[in-house]
Motif scaffolding. Structure first.
Motif, PDB file in Angstrom:
ATOM      1  N   UNK A 176       0.849  -1.214  -0.019  1.00 11.05           N
ATOM      2  CA  UNK A 176      -0.023   0.107  -0.058  1.00 11.05           C
ATOM      3  C   UNK A 176       0.926   1.296  -0.060  1.00 11.05           C
ATOM      4  N   UNK A 177       0.433   2.326  -0.713  1.00 14.39           N
ATOM      5  CA  UNK A 177       0.949   3.727  -0.607  1.00 14.39           C
ATOM      6  C   UNK A 177       0.234   4.432  -0.300  1.00 14.39           C
ATOM      7  N   UNK A 178       0.585   5.789   0.487  1.00 16.79           N
ATOM      8  CA  UNK A 178      -0.264   6.633   0.993  1.00 16.79           C
ATOM      9  C   UNK A 178      -0.976   7.475  -0.237  1.00 16.79           C
ATOM     10  N   UNK A 179      -1.959   7.931   0.081  1.00 15.76           N
ATOM     11  CA  UNK A 179      -2.696   8.894  -0.813  1.00 15.76           C
ATOM     12  C   UNK A 179      -2.970  10.146  -0.096  1.00 15.76           C
ATOM     13  N   UNK A 180      -2.024  10.248   1.067  1.00 16.98           N
ATOM     14  CA  UNK A 180      -1.860  11.612   1.414  1.00 16.98           C
ATOM     15  C   UNK A 180      -0.665  12.174   1.362  1.00 16.98           C
ATOM     16  N   UNK A 233       1.319  14.674   2.864  1.00 15.50           N
ATOM     17  CA  UNK A 233       1.830  15.646   3.822  1.00 15.50           C
ATOM     18  C   UNK A 233       3.019  14.705   4.452  1.00 15.50           C
ATOM     19  N   UNK A 235       4.209  14.402   7.277  1.00 15.13           N
ATOM     20  CA  UNK A 235       3.990  13.935   8.711  1.00 15.13           C
ATOM     21  C   UNK A 235       2.857  13.022   8.725  1.00 15.13           C
ATOM     22  N   UNK A 236       2.166  12.949   7.646  1.00 15.24           N
ATOM     23  CA  UNK A 236       0.867  11.992   7.724  1.00 15.24           C
ATOM     24  C   UNK A 236       1.359  10.898   6.665  1.00 15.24           C
ATOM     25  N   UNK A 237       1.193  11.101   5.459  1.00 16.83           N
ATOM     26  CA  UNK A 237       1.402  10.179   4.534  1.00 16.83           C
ATOM     27  C   UNK A 237       2.617   9.531   4.447  1.00 16.83           C
ATOM     28  N   UNK A 239       4.962   9.716   7.140  1.00 15.31           N
ATOM     29  CA  UNK A 239       5.158   8.722   8.234  1.00 15.31           C
ATOM     30  C   UNK A 239       4.565   7.358   8.007  1.00 15.31           C
ATOM     31  N   UNK A 240       3.433   7.411   7.337  1.00 19.06           N
ATOM     32  CA  UNK A 240       3.025   6.003   7.100  1.00 19.06           C
ATOM     33  C   UNK A 240       3.405   5.378   6.122  1.00 19.06           C
ATOM     34  N   UNK A 268       6.883   3.983   7.341  1.00 16.24           N
ATOM     35  CA  UNK A 268       6.581   2.610   8.429  1.00 16.24           C
ATOM     36  C   UNK A 268       6.382   1.386   7.324  1.00 16.24           C
ATOM     37  N   UNK A 269       5.519   1.691   6.164  1.00 20.96           N
ATOM     38  CA  UNK A 269       5.074   0.753   5.373  1.00 20.96           C
ATOM     39  C   UNK A 269       6.664  -0.018   4.746  1.00 20.96           C
TER      40      UNK A 269
END
Lengths: 444, 411, 437
Positions: free
Chosen positions: B151-155, B157, B159-161, B163-164, B167-168
């Motif tokens: 999975x990859x972020x759709x956010x 930022x 500090x949000x996407x 950071x996620x 971690x992924x």
């Protein structure tokens, strides 16, 4: 005697099977499905009963002592004579119906002319009828509509011309009548028709005259046997309006599975490729369906696809297989999409690919689709029975054998020439089992 | 869309310099790439694996995975892109309804037919529901293979996407380390980033060169060269592109009176090679496309100093390609990547070539078309499948498009 | 004896509804009236999706919740979706893609008239809860293009490995806290109050308890409910704009009592033709229903005595029966966990396990999959699900195909053919089993 009737209402033809208490098929009947399913069902079962009589004749004549006729010749002649009687009876009906329709503005002032012309047409039709049923005569179809139709058109055109009548008037009454006639079950009693037919046969063949005394009582005895319709089961493709009451209906897939089991008791996997759909069915040792899958919404790879291809190549459907068999380098056909088939075909032909190679590729493509449906239903378990119109196509069968061997190893593959009756046969066996209380779950 | 946003055109090395005189001609190089393309048994990747006792192969599907992490483990990242038009699908169709695209069924065919039996892990990127669900199917069907839905972020930022995503990435790094039996170090990852930076530079150079002189780089050749990068070790692929660029720069090929187009929608299920060739034959030079985006997903070099996971994450958030599978947070930016690609490559029109039943491409298409319309850029659209057999309709459409562009620009 | 008969068409009967359905109808009507009168009342509207629906949060800002999926369902039930889908295809949408989207887009193009005959309001914000379905993202990008309003992305990571990780929850909570809430505050002009959220969450949990109780009554024989066709009504309020309200608490309390009463009387489910006859088959159903021919489809089941005892579709807005409840003690985390746990966000192995367990727990005869052309999130992989569930339970499965709201994909004869074969197959296998035993 007790008989068990199975009727399979297909989209183009309706089939009936008559089974006796020993699970022997005694009669088969087939007719075109037409718009009226109830009639189609009646006609098909009547046909099966007619066929059943012949089986009984054969049994009785074989058992009877001192019969000197050659059985096959005699029964063949009897059947042709019977068909002729049937045909003449329907011709009468058609004539009466046509005459009844000669009225109204359209015919104003010409009624008697048209009626005379009709009388002439039917006289001619009756006169030539025996030829249609002569030994060795070939008929394109055995359905009344097909035989009567083409002859009517020919004769009516001539008669109209000679009488200086507009041909359309004669055509008009025919078109309006044929559906009614077709949808009317034959009026006369069967036994009477057999007797007339027998008289015809005996009359035609002086040599038989001597056997008359031996044969007649056997035939009469057999005619006296009541073919009791002990139980009837009908099936057909998802029709909301199957003309049977609910407890007499079984799903066509179940009937198909059981029918294949009846033909080949060791069958475990059944593939049916019909015009509209493809089915993969798994059955147990009793012929009971344990799993099934059908083609999804997309009809790609069904028999109909071959129909489009035949049209596109301007060939008859039955010519496709033999031509494909000539190929030793099948083309890789990617689309089994019926919509794209024509485009892909033209594209390849224009690139100079050979017709037989393209056709061989198309047959493989269809069988690949079928293999995926079988795979969804649980694969292939020995023995394997292949049914449906496509099973008659040698090129399709060749590809199927190849793919089954590659993917499932050595498997016995059964293909029955009478496979069109598979569903009806299953239905008849369901009828027999239901009567003997073998199968639960059918509430009386 | 392809190519560099910031004009990385260094290192392309083309021209009539000495580099080409000693090297192979394009025909030989392309033949090698074609052989890799044709090989549905992945012989090259198998040979790579057999060459060392601890070697492992990790497959990945479109659209993007950070291949640096796989490389850092010493594994071979292997792009799995379905079966093309030469693979006969016998079992794969049993798993999919007719209204689902083709790539998952041929990918399953590759799996159940044993063609992927040497693959130790599979990554399924976040691209659509079909590939997403395929990840679970793979787990069920091949329980001995390491399978991850990546999975990859759709956010976007930090500090949000960000950071996620860090971690992924670190979970992936941990898992692959476990698969290797020894954790992957930051140093290893940095080294791999450097190797991939180099590879991406060459890929961008290839795209720049083609945009400049498309008659020198036929679209099918560019595709094959790029596609080789999905099965070859990255170092070898970098060398291959370098060689090809030198050879292509040295050979003069006839220039045809073709129009210049950007082709879009090809980011997942692959078009048949014949389709790519047909476009050019019909009068369209492909000057940019969204084929094999994984090879140039990150549009700038990833910094080598600092935390490598952080660097990969930030590159993903701020310097990566736009495509249908990615959310565009800014309405005004929607579709602008395509307009920019047209301008940058000097294209005269856009061809939307989308796989049948491809949700991302087909749902995105109307929006992209509106943007092009507003920008006055002509376009056409058609659908294909990886095994489409008939090219005539496509040649006709592309040919008509090319003619109309010429007429239009003539007035 | 003759058994060939000419069937007669049965006269149309009036639809039978139980009291809970009537009550729900009133609730829905009131909600649509609130929406269509928004321009007069000055209420602001936020559009969002059923999976990942943050109704409690939306209510904290006095916003009205508009669900385009539910609008599409309404269009399907009212037989308007066919024309809407065609309209969308006319303006450039591919025939290959999701018909919920096309029904919605077509409805907008034709004046955006809601089920109450009045125009639906333009949303003030699109809350793009990207949960369990990729199409959601494109859908709201399309709506954003149309309405040019604020679009708030809430990305729910997929449970690819069958578990919710702390990273996922943290990511979502951060999005809610720093993206969703500030934007909703700005749009509504209402300041966020976490205690208000807690109150709503408490109410949600209460209604959820009763819903689960209702769903579990299907474990009885005969089942007093149909957990698919009937279940679609039962989930309406809690999946839609009522979760967290007193209305929902009342509705589910009422529904629970109704089901208890039916159970006590030994009755089966209520169908549009009245009480269902003898229960003959118990099924678990996977996949959404078809809405354009909803009653016709249902009738194919109840006419044969087939009752659905558990379904996955009734879990798309929350898998409450496996234990999840909204938790007022961790308000933002609970919203994140809610989104992460919905059915379509679960991996394929999780779905296989869930369906196989349903077959055991609800003593079902087998699994029926209604495969929906529109919905790849559900459909891609269903043939493997079928195979695996059959393998694990030893119970037969069947596969039919249709679409959500595109009437072109509903072939009654085709579906009926397969269903009847399936039911009869179950019957025969039972008979065979008894004979063997």
């Amino acid at each position: 005697m007790k008989t068990f009737v199975g009727i399979d209402l297909g989209s183009t033809t309706t089939k009936a099977i008559l089974l006796d208490e020993n699970r022997d098929v005694i009669g088969r009947g087939i007719t075109n499905s037409r718009s009226n399913y109830a009639t189609a069902a009646r006609v098909a079962s009547e046909e099966a009963r007619v066929d059943g009589r012949f089986t009984l004749f054969r049994r009785a004549l074989t058992e009877a002592e001192g019969i000197s006729v050659r059985l096959d010749d005699f029964l063949g002649a009897l059947e042709r004579a019977f068909r002729l009687e049937q045909f003449l009876e329907q011709l009468d009906d058609l004539q009466q119906t046509c005459i009844g329709l000669v009225q109204g503005d359209r015919f104003a002032g010409r009624e008697s002319g048209v009626k005379e012309a009709l009388a002439e047409v039917f006289t001619r039709l009756r006169a030539e009828a025996p030829e249609l049923y002569a030994p060795g005569a070939k008929r394109k179809s055995d359905f009344f509509r097909d035989i009567a139709g083409s002859r009517y058109h020919t004769q009516a055109e001539e008669v109209a011309r000679d009488a200086s009548l507009p041909y359309e008037l004669l055509l008009n009454v025919y078109d309006k009548s044929i559906i009614d006639v077709e949808n009317r079950p034959p009026a006369g009693g069967l036994s009477e028709k057999f007797r007339r037919a027998l008289a015809r046969v005996l009359e035609a063949d002086p040599q038989l005259q001597s056997a008359r005394g031996d044969v007649l009582p056997v035939i009469e005895r057999t005619l006296a046997v009541d073919l009791e319709e002990t139980y009837l089961v009908g099936t057909g493709y998802g029709r909301v309006t199957l003309p049977f009451s609910k407890e007499h209906i079984r799903s066509e897939i179940l009937c198909h599975g059981l029918g294949a089991h009846m033909m080949y008791p060791s069958t475990r996997t059944v593939l049916d490729i019909g015009g509209q759909d493809t089915k993969g069915i798994q059955v147990d040792a009793q012929g009971i369906v344990v799993n099934f899958q059908m083609n999804d919404r997309c009809a790609a790879g069904c028999g109909r696809y071959l129909g489009y291809i035949a049209d596109e190549m301007n060939m008859g459907l039955h010519e496709l297989g033999p031509l494909a068999m000539k190929s030793d380098r099948p083309a890789r056909i990617n689309s089994t999409c019926t919509v794209f088939a024509g485009a892909e075909l033209r594209d390849r032909l224009s690139l100079g690919e050979k017709r037989e190679d393209i056709l061989a590729g198309l047959h493989r493509a269809i069988i690949l689709r079928a293999i995926s449906i079988i795979s969804r239903s649980g694969g292939v378990t020995d023995e394997f029975t292949f049914t449906g119109g496509v099973a008659k196509n040698e090129a399709a069968v060749r590809e199927l054998r190849k793919l089954i061997k590659e993917n499932y190893g050595e498997v016995t593959i059964n293909i029955n020439p009478e496979s069109i009756y598979t569903g009806a046969l299953g239905a008849a066996e369901f009828a027999r089992r239901a009567h003997s209380g073998q199968i639960q779950g059918v509430e009386p | 869309m392809a190519a560099s946003l910031n004009g990385h055109s260094n290192g392309s090395g083309h021209g009539n310099g000495s580099a080409s005189s000693a090297g192979a001609g394009t025909a030989d190089i392309v033949a090698r790439a074609q052989a890799l393309f044709d090989d549905l048994s992945f012989t090259a990747a198998r040979a790579w694996k057999d060459a060392g006792p601890d070697r492992k192969v990790v497959g990945y599907m479109p659209i993007y995975v950070p291949r640096e992490v796989i490389h850092a483990a010493g594994f071979l990242p292997l792009g799995i892109l379905g079966g093309g038009d030469q693979l006969e699908v016998i079992h794969g169709d049993a798993y999919y309804q007719s209204y689902i695209c083709r790539i998952p069924r041929s990918t399953i065919e590759l799996g159940v037919s044993g063609r992927l039996d040497f693959v130790d892990g599979m990554l399924f990127p976040s691209i659509c529901d079909v590939i997403r669900n395929l990840s679970g199917m793979w787990k069920t069907m091949f329980p001995n293979v390491y399978v991850r839905y990546f999975d990859v972020p759709q956010n976007y930022r930090d500090d949000i996407g960000g950071n996620y995503y860090v971690n992924e990435l670190s979970e992936l790094m941990h898992d692959l380390g476990t698969l290797r039996g020894r954790p992957i170090t930051d140093e290893e990852l940095r080294a791999s980033i450097a190797v991939y930076n180099e590879n991406r530079r060459l890929v961008r150079a290839l795209y720049d060169f083609r945009a400049e002189r498309p008659w020198q780089v036929p679209a099918a050749e560019a595709y094959l060269i790029l596609r080789a990068g999905l099965v070859l070790p990255v170092e070898e692929h970098t060398a291959l592109i370098r060689e090809y660029l030198a050879a292509a720069g040295a050979e003069e090929r006839p220039k045809r009176d073709n129009c210049r187009v950007v082709v879009t929608g090809l980011f997942c299920e692959q078009p048949p090679l014949n389709l790519i060739k047909s476009l050019e034959l019909a009068g369209c030079y492909v000057v940019d496309d969204d084929l094999l985006l994984v090879t140039r997903w990150l549009t700038e070099d990833v910094p080598l100093e600092g935390n490598p996971l952080q660097n990969l994450a930030l590159a993903f958030l701020h310097h990566s390609e736009s495509t249908a599978a990615k959310y565009e947070p800014n309405l005004k930016e929607k579709g602008q990547h395509l307009v920019r690609a047209v301008k940058r490559s000097g294209a005269e029109g856009v061809i939307f070539a989308s796989p049948s039943f491809c949700d991302p491409a087909l749902l995105d298409r109307p929006m992209l078309q509106h943007v092009l319309k507003d920008a006055g850029i002509p376009y056409i659209a058609f659908k294909y499948a990886e095994n489409s057999g008939q090219m005539q309709p496509i040649r006709e459409q592309a040919g008509t498009f090319a003619d109309s562009i010429k007429l239009w620009s003539g007035t | 004896m003759t058994t060939i008969v000419t069937p007669k068409a049965a006269p149309a009967k009036e639809v039978v509804k139980d009291d809970s359905m009537v009550k729900q109808k009133e609730m829905m009507a009131a909600h649509y009236d609130r929406l269509t009168s928004a321009s007069e009342t000055g209420a602001k509207v936020v559009s969002t999706f059923v999976p990942g629906n943050l109704n409690e949060l939306i209510m904290c800002f006095d916003l009205l919740n508009n669900l385009p999926e539910v609008n599409a369902i309404q269009s399907g039930l009212r037989r308007q979706s066919g024309a809407y889908v065609l309209e969308a295809e006319k303006i450039g949408h591919s025939e290959d893609v999701c018909t919920y989207v096309k029904s919605d887009v077509g409805m907008m193009a034709k004046g955006n008239i809601g089920p109450n005959g009045k125009k639906l309001p333009n949303p003030d914000a699109l809350l793009l809860s990207y949960t369990g379905c990729f199409t959601f993202m494109k859908w709201f990008e399309l709506l954003r293009e149309q309405y040019k309003c604020e679009t708030i992305m809430l990305h729910t990571p997929y449970m690819g490995d069958g578990k919710i990780t702390p990273n996922m929850v943290e990511y979502m909570v951060k999005q809610i806290k720093e993206e969703v809430i500030p934007k909703l505050e700005r749009i509504s002009g209402v300041k966020f109050d976490i205690d208000r959220l807690r109150e709503y969450l408490k109410k949600s949990a209460k209604a959820e308890d009763d819903l689960v109780h209702v769903l579990k009554t299907a474990k009885n024989k005969p089942s007093p409910i149909d957990a698919y066709f009937g279940g679609i009504y039962y989930i309406g309020p809690i999946f839609g704009a009522f979760r967290g309200t007193e209305d929902a608490i009342d509705y589910y309390r009422f529904l629970r009592a109704e089901c208890e009463a039916r159970l006590a009387e030994g009755k089966g489910p209520v169908t549009p033709d009245g009480d269902m006859g003898k229960e003959r088959y118990r099924l678990v159903v996977e996949g959404p229903p078809n809405y354009t021919n909803f009653r016709q489809f249902w009738k194919m089941f109840y006419d044969e005595g087939a009752v659905v005892v558990a379904s996955s579709y009734t879990k798309v807005g929350g898998v409450y029966d496996l234990g999840f409840r909204h938790d007022p003690d961790k308000p933002l985390e609970t919203l994140a966990e809610y989104c992460l746990g919905v059915y379509t966000n679960r991996s394929l192995p999780m779905r296989i396990e869930m369906l196989a367990n349903y077959i055991d727990e609800y003593q079902a005869d087998g699994l029926l999959i209604n495969s929906i052309k529109s919905c790849n999130s559900f459909s891609a992989g269903q043939l493997l699900i079928m195979r695996e569930v059959e393998k694990r339970t030893g119970k037969p499965a069947a596969f039919v195909e249709s679409d959500l709201v595109d009437p072109r994909y509903f072939s009654a004869a085709n579906i009926k053919n397969r269903l009847e074969s399936y039911f009869q197959m179950i019957e025969q296998r039972r008979a065979g089993g008894r004979a063997a035993a």
